[in-house]
Write a protein that holds these residues in place. Structure first.
Motif, PDB file in Angstrom:
ATOM      1  N   SER A 137      16.563 -81.389 -14.673  1.00  0.00           N
ATOM      2  CA  SER A 137      17.541 -82.225 -14.029  1.00  0.00           C
ATOM      3  C   SER A 137      18.190 -81.674 -12.766  1.00  0.00           C
ATOM      4  N   ASP A 139      17.497 -82.334  -9.861  1.00  0.00           N
ATOM      5  CA  ASP A 139      18.418 -83.209  -8.438  1.00  0.00           C
ATOM      6  C   ASP A 139      19.892 -83.426  -8.884  1.00  0.00           C
ATOM      7  N   SER A 140      20.085 -83.793  -9.960  1.00  0.00           N
ATOM      8  CA  SER A 140      21.522 -84.197 -10.399  1.00  0.00           C
ATOM      9  C   SER A 140      22.573 -82.794 -10.195  1.00  0.00           C
ATOM     10  N   GLU A 143      22.951 -82.355  -6.474  1.00  0.00           N
ATOM     11  CA  GLU A 143      23.904 -83.301  -5.964  1.00  0.00           C
ATOM     12  C   GLU A 143      25.521 -83.052  -6.225  1.00  0.00           C
ATOM     13  N   GLU A 144      25.547 -82.537  -7.483  1.00  0.00           N
ATOM     14  CA  GLU A 144      26.875 -82.034  -8.021  1.00  0.00           C
ATOM     15  C   GLU A 144      27.286 -80.874  -7.152  1.00  0.00           C
TER      16      GLU A 144
END
Length: 518
Positions: A137, A139-140, A143-144
């Protein structure tokens, strides 16, 4: 549990003692603020504990297996990479593990049963580590954190070579936080961060389970995130429990006690020396005089507390200019493409205006456009008459090999050696600083050299781009006082509302002008 042990470390640089017999321990859960005046050696201390600089004496030990993330003032980025690629490099170790796992899968087709069992065990081990580390996870997660520090609005596909200094600092900080190290070492992380992103970083550090060491001159930020203060002064490191305000209370008590002890001892020494001088020649009292002399010889002399050099800032005021300093009509800022919609504004003589807004929207571009250093995309800027501007840039544009003395003297050759030294000393710089090359000075010391050059010039309009970056608490307070007292106009870019609130006439929020989605 101790993450870091520093024992009896001493270090000098360029003939100047920076640390002397310093000891330090970093315990689990400690959120440490490392504070002190500019040039006391805070960044040098971090360089020593990370192994970038070897101490002259003493030991640095990292017991146990810990990962350390370090953000220093000189961190750089490689041109040609996008922001996303740089952030992905925070997980290089995980990608290496994935590559190893895929390589094992390929080899399984030709492996013997016994070898196959070993490979399966290794693959299972890697798979577990990747899952526990959140590899699937990433990529998420990127982004966060990127959005939290404002990189999402810039665009993660942007080449890092196109970024402003503040944006590059954000990329480096974001990468560091993504690495999820056990220990964070942060050297002035809020420089170039906007108010909203300082709030995000504050929450992140408040919830950080492990330990960190933070250098910062932002008092509000320190108060919100640290629970231990280490104070570096006169080559000594002293520990205080609590936040920055608590440290100031305890330091004031410690300082007054030390001064009182020094005064008491000086009075006792004077009495003993007077008794010895009056009685050593008399036969009847010579033994008592010798006894007093032995007491003097055995006495541990308390050093007189040294007052740290505080700067005194004053801007030289030129003749009064015309009523309007600058007038912009339908001005569009930008380089290759517009950063703002058309805006019109006027700055009047004597007005003091602060400019705020997230990085990358054109604050520095605005200053350079008004000063005529770069052309606008469209629209016009008209400057008033009899202007004598003084411009303070965020950073030196290139490595400065001059000594501080020569750097100022080259710009003002008509001054005497004494006058240049006096001007630099007035900015809080010692003889060691004055004779050092500018590029080896700390960020705060280098900023004081540039402020010194500005204060030797007759000006009626100050244009200041983040002047408080790197400055210690005393220097910031003195700069604020000098700007309040200055009778000319001020155009100030700052990410510290507490620095300019209460004395500026207006705040221009460049976010109201931008064409970008923020």
């Amino acid at each position: 549990m101790s993450y870091l042990n520093v024992t009896n470390v001493s270090h000098s640089f360029g003939g100047r003692q920076i640390l002397e017999n310093v000891s330090f321990k970093l315990l689990r859960g400690e959120h440490v603020g490392l504070v002190g005046a500019n040039g006391e050696g805070k960044s040098t201390f971090l360089n020593i504990v990370t192994g970038h600089t070897l101490p002259d004496e003493g030991r640095v030990e990292w017991p146990g297996k810990v990962t350390v993330g370090y953000l220093d003032q000189q961190s750089t980025l490689t041109p040609g990479k996008t922001i996303r690629e740089v952030l992905h490099s925070a997980f290089d170790g995980m990608y290496d593990m994935e590559a190893e796992m895929l390589s094992l899968y390929e080899k399984m087709g030709e492996a013997e049963p016994e070898e196959m069992d070993k490979m399966m065990a290794k693959v299972g081990e890697i798979q577990t580590q990747l899952e526990e580390s959140g590899f699937y996870s990433l990529d998420s997660k990127i982004e966060e954190v990127a959005n939290g520090l404002g990189l999402g609005s810039i665009g993660l596909e942007r080449d890092v070579s196109e970024l402003s200094g503040g944006q590059r600092s954000k990329v480096l900080l974001t990468k560091l936080l993504l690495q999820n190290a056990n220990i964070l070492l942060l050297d002035e992380p809020t420089n170039y961060l906007d108010v909203e992103h300082i709030e995000w970083l504050t929450k992140f550090l408040q919830n950080y389970e492990n330990a960190f060491i933070l250098i910062s001159h932002d008092v509000t930020f320190l108060n919100n995130v640290v629970n231990v203060i280490y104070h570096l002064e006169n080559c000594e490191l002293t520990r205080y429990t609590g936040n920055y305000d608590k440290f100031q209370e305890m330091y004031a008590i410690y300082k007054s006690q030390k001064e009182a002890a020094y005064e008491r001892q000086q009075q006792e020494i004077a009495k003993l020396e007077d008794f010895v001088a009056r009685n050593k020649a008399r036969v009847a009292t010579t033994n008592m005089a010798k006894s007093r002399q032995r007491k003097l010889d055995k006495m541990d002399i308390i050093e007189k507390p040294r007052e740290k050099v505080k700067p005194t800032f004053k801007f030289r005021e030129a003749r009064t200019p015309s009523r309007f300093i600058c007038t912009a009509k339908d001005l569009v800022l930008g380089y290759d493409s517009p950063l703002t919609k058309p805006v019109s504004f006027a700055l009047e003589q004597g007005q003091k205006i602060a400019i705020r807004g997230v990085n990358g929207l054109g604050k520095t571009t605005l200053l350079k456009t008004i000063l005529g250093l770069i052309p606008p995309v469209s629209g016009s800027v008209e400057l008033g008459q009899f202007l004598q501007p003084g411009y303070f840039e965020q950073e030196e544009r290139e490595k400065n090999d001059n000594t501080a003395l020569d750097d100022v003297w080259n710009e003002y050759p008509g001054l005497s050696n004494y006058e240049v030294r006096a001007a630099l000393a007035g900015c809080g710089l010692t003889n060691d600083h004055i004779t050092s090359k500018v590029f080896v000075l700390s960020g705060g010391e280098a900023a004081k050299v540039r402020l010194c050059k500005l204060m030797l010039k007759d000006v009626n309009w100050l244009v200041l781009d983040e002047p408080t970056n790197h400055l210690d608490v005393d220097a910031k307070e003195e700069l604020q006082r000098a700007l309040k007292e200055f009778k000319g106009s001020v155009l100030l870019v700052s990410h510290e509302p507490e620095f300019y609130e209460g004395w500026v006439d207006k705040v221009w929020n460049i976010e109201d002008w931008t064409t970008k989605i923020i």
